[in-house]
Write an enzyme that holds these catalytic residues in place. Structure first.
Site, PDB file in Angstrom:
ATOM      1  N   CYS A   1       0.945  -1.119  -0.024  1.00  0.00           N
ATOM      2  CA  CYS A   1       0.136  -0.098   0.059  1.00  0.00           C
ATOM      3  C   CYS A   1       0.828   1.064  -0.077  1.00  0.00           C
ATOM      4  CB  CYS A   1      -0.877   0.186   1.149  1.00  0.00           C
ATOM      5  SG  CYS A   1      -1.964  -1.496   1.505  1.00  0.00           S
TER       6      CYS A   1
HETATM    7  N1  SAJ Z   1       6.731   2.369   8.702  1.00  0.00           N
HETATM    8  C1  SAJ Z   1       7.925   3.047   9.237  1.00  0.00           C
HETATM    9  N2  SAJ Z   1       7.695   3.774   9.871  1.00  0.00           N
HETATM   10  C2  SAJ Z   1       6.409   4.129  10.886  1.00  0.00           C
HETATM   11  C3  SAJ Z   1       5.426   3.447  10.070  1.00  0.00           C
HETATM   12  C4  SAJ Z   1       5.675   2.446   9.120  1.00  0.00           C
HETATM   13  O1  SAJ Z   1       9.100   2.887   8.689  1.00  0.00           O
HETATM   14  O2  SAJ Z   1       6.228   4.975  11.413  1.00  0.00           O
HETATM   15  C5  SAJ Z   1       7.011   1.322   7.605  1.00  0.00           C
HETATM   16  C6  SAJ Z   1       6.641   0.197   7.951  1.00  0.00           C
HETATM   17  O3  SAJ Z   1       8.061  -0.780   8.563  1.00  0.00           O
HETATM   18  C7  SAJ Z   1       6.341  -0.566   6.410  1.00  0.00           C
HETATM   19  C8  SAJ Z   1       5.732   0.694   5.643  1.00  0.00           C
HETATM   20  O4  SAJ Z   1       6.328   1.798   6.532  1.00  0.00           O
HETATM   21  O5  SAJ Z   1       7.459  -1.174   6.008  1.00  0.00           O
HETATM   22  C9  SAJ Z   1       4.225   0.410   5.864  1.00  0.00           C
HETATM   23  O6  SAJ Z   1       3.810   0.323   7.027  1.00  0.00           O
HETATM   24  P1  SAJ Z   1       2.221   0.684   7.683  1.00  0.00           P
HETATM   25  O7  SAJ Z   1       2.161   0.785   8.971  1.00  0.00           O
HETATM   26  O8  SAJ Z   1       1.627   2.028   7.026  1.00  0.00           O
HETATM   27  O9  SAJ Z   1       1.413  -0.648   7.280  1.00  0.00           O
HETATM   28  P2  SAJ Z   1       0.722  -0.823   5.878  1.00  0.00           P
HETATM   29  O10 SAJ Z   1       1.660  -0.804   4.688  1.00  0.00           O
HETATM   30  O11 SAJ Z   1       0.030  -2.340   6.157  1.00  0.00           O
HETATM   31  O12 SAJ Z   1      -0.573   0.265   5.770  1.00  0.00           O
HETATM   32  C10 SAJ Z   1      -1.623  -0.245   6.122  1.00  0.00           C
HETATM   33  C11 SAJ Z   1      -2.550   0.830   5.243  1.00  0.00           C
HETATM   34  N3  SAJ Z   1      -3.988   0.275   5.223  1.00  0.00           N
HETATM   35  C12 SAJ Z   1      -4.546   0.289   4.222  1.00  0.00           C
HETATM   36  O13 SAJ Z   1      -4.199   1.046   2.892  1.00  0.00           O
HETATM   37  C13 SAJ Z   1      -5.855  -0.020   4.104  1.00  0.00           C
HETATM   38  C14 SAJ Z   1      -2.434   2.183   5.841  1.00  0.00           C
HETATM   39  O14 SAJ Z   1      -3.382   2.956   5.473  1.00  0.00           O
HETATM   40  C15 SAJ Z   1      -2.623   1.918   7.805  1.00  0.00           C
HETATM   41  O15 SAJ Z   1      -2.902   3.263   8.262  1.00  0.00           O
HETATM   42  C16 SAJ Z   1      -1.695   1.160   7.983  1.00  0.00           C
HETATM   43  O16 SAJ Z   1      -1.867  -0.165   7.623  1.00  0.00           O
HETATM   44  C17 SAJ Z   1      -1.707   0.762   9.707  1.00  0.00           C
HETATM   45  O17 SAJ Z   1      -2.270   2.163  10.118  1.00  0.00           O
HETATM   46  O18 SAJ Z   1      -1.409  -0.064  10.062  1.00  0.00           O
END
Ligand code: SAJ
Length: 439
Positions: free
Chosen positions: A275
């Site tokens: 995403c």
């Molecule tokens: N990450 C960082 N630092 C952060 C947060 C994330 O480096 O502070 C990295 C994570 O390690 C990962 C990537 O970014 O590699 C994405 O992480 P994410 O927490 O955004 O997780 P996702 O990709 O599963 O995002 C999903 C998304 N959901 C949908 O698209 C429906 C996002 O909109 C959500 O906000 C997110 O999950 C969530 O909040 O868990």
């Protein structure tokens, strides 16, 4: 009674027949909530293994219990098929197919295109279609509407209805589910939005209606671009803090003590998942067709994409300071999934970190309790080391890439010669510790 009124009546009485196109991590949970609401739901997926599993009452999505699928299949509320011709008897169809990027970084619309072409064969008056796949603003109107409407002699908003509603499934999350996560809904016309909202509100708690499909498409891109850009910001803060000799983790905790006007993000080895690193590039790609350069997206993408290389360079510097060279060194990468405590490796920065270490001549192994084997972008298949602590003891350098909760970080710290902690997984134990360097 006109088509719209009649269709809304069928949806409210749950006699409308539902199809979910694409039975993956979005489609299956959606099919389940409509079936649990009392609809007769058919899941359509070209993958025969998914179809077979579902019709046997088996789930292949961790967030959907097999018992739930079995109950709904046994009650006749849920079935699956690879045969799109069932759509001739369907009243409401939701499209939940992947929207990845091509190698060139352009949107790969092939899944949406092929499912739309199948759907178009069976379009008939009295249908409502909702696209859920994340895509660039304008997709629903420019790509789906002509094929499902005019080319079929149908008039949108009168005898068929078309809307966009972005998926908001976060695999592994238990607090916000398909039923209780507010759902944005925007129609090609007001009547389309009304019909689609009437459908989804039979199963989901909260529908947030907007005035158009484009507004709904853009809302999703804002949600995920917001995250991508803030992660890029905090990654650049990590780079700047290192130059300044300031502890970025301490700085972030301090900023996060502000009870308003701040949202905490943490730096890391890069941006993974299907995403966050991808969705914003659908927007920047679309804006190029308007001769507009989406500056924040391009810059954040550049910073995030460079983080694996930055981590490997920091490891090389740290090894050098300890009188060791990276070439020939035994490096153990801890955690390969794209985020903690899940088994998804798509776009994981661990793959880049491993590949870059190998390019520098390091002898690289990895461990991840959720990822038994992996393929780096151009390397051979690798297996997770069988004995974590033996690997930790034998390694010249342990690089924490994904901070799974399952790890005993104190035991790893005690056994390791040197750790590069890109996630602050060690917390205070890693601060001012001669064996540890943090991002
Ligand atoms: N990450 C960082 N630092 C952060 C947060 C994330 O480096 O502070 C990295 C994570 O390690 C990962 C990537 O970014 O590699 C994405 O992480 P994410 O927490 O955004 O997780 P996702 O990709 O599963 O995002 C999903 C998304 N959901 C949908 O698209 C429906 C996002 O909109 C959500 O906000 C997110 O999950 C969530 O909040 O868990």
């Amino acid at each position: 009674m006109n088509t719209k009124t009649n269709l809304i009546k069928q949806l409210k009485e749950k006699t409308a027949r539902i199809a979910i196109l694409g039975m993956g991590y979005v489609g299956l949970p959606l099919a389940v909530v409509f079936a649990e609401a009392g609809f007769n739901v058919t899941g359509i997926d070209p993958d025969g293994r998914k179809v077979e599993a579902l019709n046997k009452g088996l789930s292949y999505i961790p967030d959907v219990p097999t018992e739930t699928v079995a109950k709904l299949v046994n009650s006749g509320h849920l079935k699956a098929t690879a045969d799109f011709s069932v759509l001739k008897d369907i009243d409401a169809a939701s499209i939940c197919v992947p929207t990845p990027l091509r190698k060139t970084g352009d949107p790969d619309m092939s899944f949406i295109l092929s499912v739309t072409e199948e759907l178009a064969k069976y379009m008939h008056p009295g249908m409502v279609v909702v696209l859920e796949s994340t895509t660039y603003p304008g997709t629903t109107r420019e790509m789906l509407l002509p094929k499902l409407g005019a080319e079929k002699g149908l008039t949108v908003g009168e005898n068929f209805f078309l809307a966009f509603s972005p998926e908001r499934v976060d695999p592994g999350r238990e607090d916000w589910t398909t039923i209780n996560t507010p759902k944005v809904m925007g129609g090609i016309t007001a009547a389309c939005g009304e019909v689609a909202a009437a459908w989804y509100s039979q199963a989901l708690k909260t529908i947030h209606s907007v005035s158009s499909a484009e507004a709904a498409e853009m809302a999703k891109l804002l949600e995920n671009t917001f995250r991508m850009i803030n992660i890029g910001l905090v990654n650049e803060m990590a780079i700047m803090c290192e130059r300044l000799g300031v502890d970025v983790w301490e700085v972030i905790e301090a900023a996060a003590s502000k009870p308003f006007g701040f949202m905490k993000f943490t730096p890391g080895p890069g941006l993974g998942g299907h995403c966050i690193p991808i969705d914003p590039l659908y927007l920047s790609w679309k804006m190029k067709t308007f001769n507009y350069n989406a500056h924040f997206i391009e810059l954040a993408s550049e910073i995030n994409t460079n983080m694996p290389r930055y981590v490997v360079n920091r490891v090389m510097e740290a090894m050098n300071e300890r009188g060791k060279v990276l070439k020939g060194a035994k490096c153990l990468v801890l955690g390969a999934a794209y985020k903690p405590d899940i088994d998804d490796i798509r776009e994981s920065p661990a793959l880049d970190v491993i590949g870059l270490l190998q390019k520098k001549g390091a002898e690289v192994s990895y461990h991840d309790p959720y990822i038994p084997h992996l393929h780096t972008h151009d390397g051979p298949e690798m297996n997770s080391v069988p004995d974590l602590m033996v690997a930790v003891r034998e390694s010249d350098c342990v690089i924490i890439v994904t901070d799974h909760k399952a790890y005993d970080y104190q035991a790893i710290l005690d056994a390791a010669k040197f750790i590069f902690d890109s996630r602050n997984a060690l917390g205070k134990a890693g601060k001012n510790n001669p064996k540890v360097v943090r991002l």
